[in-house]
Motif scaffolding. Structure first.
Motif, mmCIF file in Angstrom:
data_model
loop_
_atom_site.group_PDB
_atom_site.id
_atom_site.type_symbol
_atom_site.label_atom_id
_atom_site.label_comp_id
_atom_site.label_asym_id
_atom_site.label_seq_id
_atom_site.Cartn_x
_atom_site.Cartn_y
_atom_site.Cartn_z
ATOM 1 N N LEU A 65 0.826 -1.203 0.000
ATOM 2 C CA LEU A 65 0.000 0.000 0.000
ATOM 3 C C LEU A 65 0.862 1.256 0.000
ATOM 4 O O LEU A 65 0.635 2.185 -0.769
ATOM 5 C CB LEU A 65 -0.936 -0.011 1.211
ATOM 6 C CG LEU A 65 -1.978 1.084 1.277
ATOM 7 C CD1 LEU A 65 -2.970 0.918 0.132
ATOM 8 C CD2 LEU A 65 -2.706 1.045 2.602
ATOM 9 N N THR A 66 1.879 1.289 0.851
ATOM 10 C CA THR A 66 2.754 2.458 0.889
ATOM 11 C C THR A 66 3.685 2.493 -0.317
ATOM 12 O O THR A 66 4.055 3.569 -0.783
ATOM 13 C CB THR A 66 3.586 2.500 2.171
ATOM 14 O OG1 THR A 66 4.340 1.299 2.277
ATOM 15 C CG2 THR A 66 2.707 2.661 3.382
ATOM 16 N N ARG A 67 4.059 1.352 -0.816
ATOM 17 C CA ARG A 67 4.947 1.321 -1.976
ATOM 18 C C ARG A 67 4.240 1.860 -3.218
ATOM 19 O O ARG A 67 4.840 2.530 -4.048
ATOM 20 C CB ARG A 67 5.431 -0.111 -2.211
ATOM 21 C CG ARG A 67 6.597 -0.206 -3.141
ATOM 22 C CD ARG A 67 7.180 -1.593 -3.203
ATOM 23 N NE ARG A 67 6.208 -2.566 -3.626
ATOM 24 C CZ ARG A 67 5.940 -3.703 -2.991
ATOM 25 N NH1 ARG A 67 6.580 -4.004 -1.897
ATOM 26 N NH2 ARG A 67 5.052 -4.534 -3.449
ATOM 27 N N TRP A 68 2.950 1.589 -3.350
ATOM 28 C CA TRP A 68 2.209 2.026 -4.529
ATOM 29 C C TRP A 68 1.609 3.423 -4.376
ATOM 30 O O TRP A 68 1.557 4.184 -5.325
ATOM 31 C CB TRP A 68 1.090 1.034 -4.835
ATOM 32 C CG TRP A 68 1.570 -0.165 -5.557
ATOM 33 C CD1 TRP A 68 2.383 -1.141 -5.064
ATOM 34 C CD2 TRP A 68 1.299 -0.515 -6.902
ATOM 35 N NE1 TRP A 68 2.617 -2.077 -6.014
ATOM 36 C CE2 TRP A 68 1.959 -1.728 -7.165
ATOM 37 C CE3 TRP A 68 0.558 0.068 -7.906
ATOM 38 C CZ2 TRP A 68 1.891 -2.349 -8.390
ATOM 39 C CZ3 TRP A 68 0.495 -0.560 -9.135
ATOM 40 C CH2 TRP A 68 1.167 -1.753 -9.363
ATOM 41 N N PHE A 69 1.114 3.751 -3.195
ATOM 42 C CA PHE A 69 0.354 4.989 -3.044
ATOM 43 C C PHE A 69 0.944 5.975 -2.045
ATOM 44 O O PHE A 69 0.366 7.024 -1.809
ATOM 45 C CB PHE A 69 -1.082 4.656 -2.626
ATOM 46 C CG PHE A 69 -1.783 3.751 -3.588
ATOM 47 C CD1 PHE A 69 -2.137 4.196 -4.842
ATOM 48 C CD2 PHE A 69 -2.067 2.443 -3.239
ATOM 49 C CE1 PHE A 69 -2.780 3.367 -5.741
ATOM 50 C CE2 PHE A 69 -2.712 1.602 -4.120
ATOM 51 C CZ PHE A 69 -3.070 2.059 -5.380
ATOM 52 N N GLY A 70 2.033 5.661 -1.404
ATOM 53 C CA GLY A 70 2.644 6.576 -0.445
ATOM 54 C C GLY A 70 2.011 6.442 0.934
ATOM 55 O O GLY A 70 1.336 5.469 1.258
ATOM 56 N N TRP A 71 2.221 7.456 1.769
ATOM 57 C CA TRP A 71 1.749 7.393 3.146
ATOM 58 C C TRP A 71 0.332 7.922 3.322
ATOM 59 O O TRP A 71 -0.237 7.799 4.411
ATOM 60 C CB TRP A 71 2.703 8.163 4.055
ATOM 61 C CG TRP A 71 3.926 7.368 4.320
ATOM 62 C CD1 TRP A 71 5.137 7.493 3.732
ATOM 63 C CD2 TRP A 71 4.043 6.273 5.221
ATOM 64 N NE1 TRP A 71 6.003 6.556 4.200
ATOM 65 C CE2 TRP A 71 5.354 5.795 5.132
ATOM 66 C CE3 TRP A 71 3.168 5.643 6.102
ATOM 67 C CZ2 TRP A 71 5.819 4.726 5.879
ATOM 68 C CZ3 TRP A 71 3.632 4.583 6.841
ATOM 69 C CH2 TRP A 71 4.935 4.132 6.727
ATOM 70 N N GLY A 72 -0.257 8.507 2.306
ATOM 71 C CA GLY A 72 -1.614 9.026 2.411
ATOM 72 C C GLY A 72 -2.633 7.966 2.784
ATOM 73 O O GLY A 72 -3.342 8.099 3.795
ATOM 74 N N PRO A 73 -2.776 6.890 2.013
ATOM 75 C CA PRO A 73 -3.735 5.851 2.367
ATOM 76 C C PRO A 73 -3.430 5.194 3.712
ATOM 77 O O PRO A 73 -4.345 4.846 4.458
ATOM 78 C CB PRO A 73 -3.607 4.836 1.236
ATOM 79 C CG PRO A 73 -3.043 5.587 0.102
ATOM 80 C CD PRO A 73 -2.186 6.644 0.695
#
Length: 88
Positions: A65-73
């Motif tokens: 999740l963080t690898r694809w979308f960063g820390w926002g999600p």
């Protein structure tokens, strides 16, 4: 024990012929030499060591999740979990 793989040899042959046709053999020689060195180093390492290296690399990776979308999600998920736990 080393077993010769015809697929790898065939792939290397096609790479060399394509580089010769394109006139890039000077750079291609260096690339083929590098690839051959990497291939030999891979084959010479024991199977258990390669498996251990692969599993340790997977363990060091951050979650998808963080690898694809960063820390926002991730921050939204943590915030949501905090809301749910406060309601209980």
């Amino acid at each position: 024990m080393f077993t010769f793989d015809w697929y790898g040899a065939n792939l290397m042959y096609h790479l060399i012929t394509e580089l010769e046709e394109a006139g890039l053999m000077a750079k291609g020689d260096e690339y083929v030499k590098y690839m051959a060195e990497q291939f030999v180093a891979y084959i010479e390492t024991p199977r258990e060591e390669r498996k251990q290296t692969r599993t340790s690399a997977k363990a060091r990776r951050e979650p998808w999740l963080t690898r694809w979308f960063g820390w926002g999600p991730m921050s939204i998920i943590l915030w949501w979990r905090g809301l749910v736990q406060r309601q209980r």
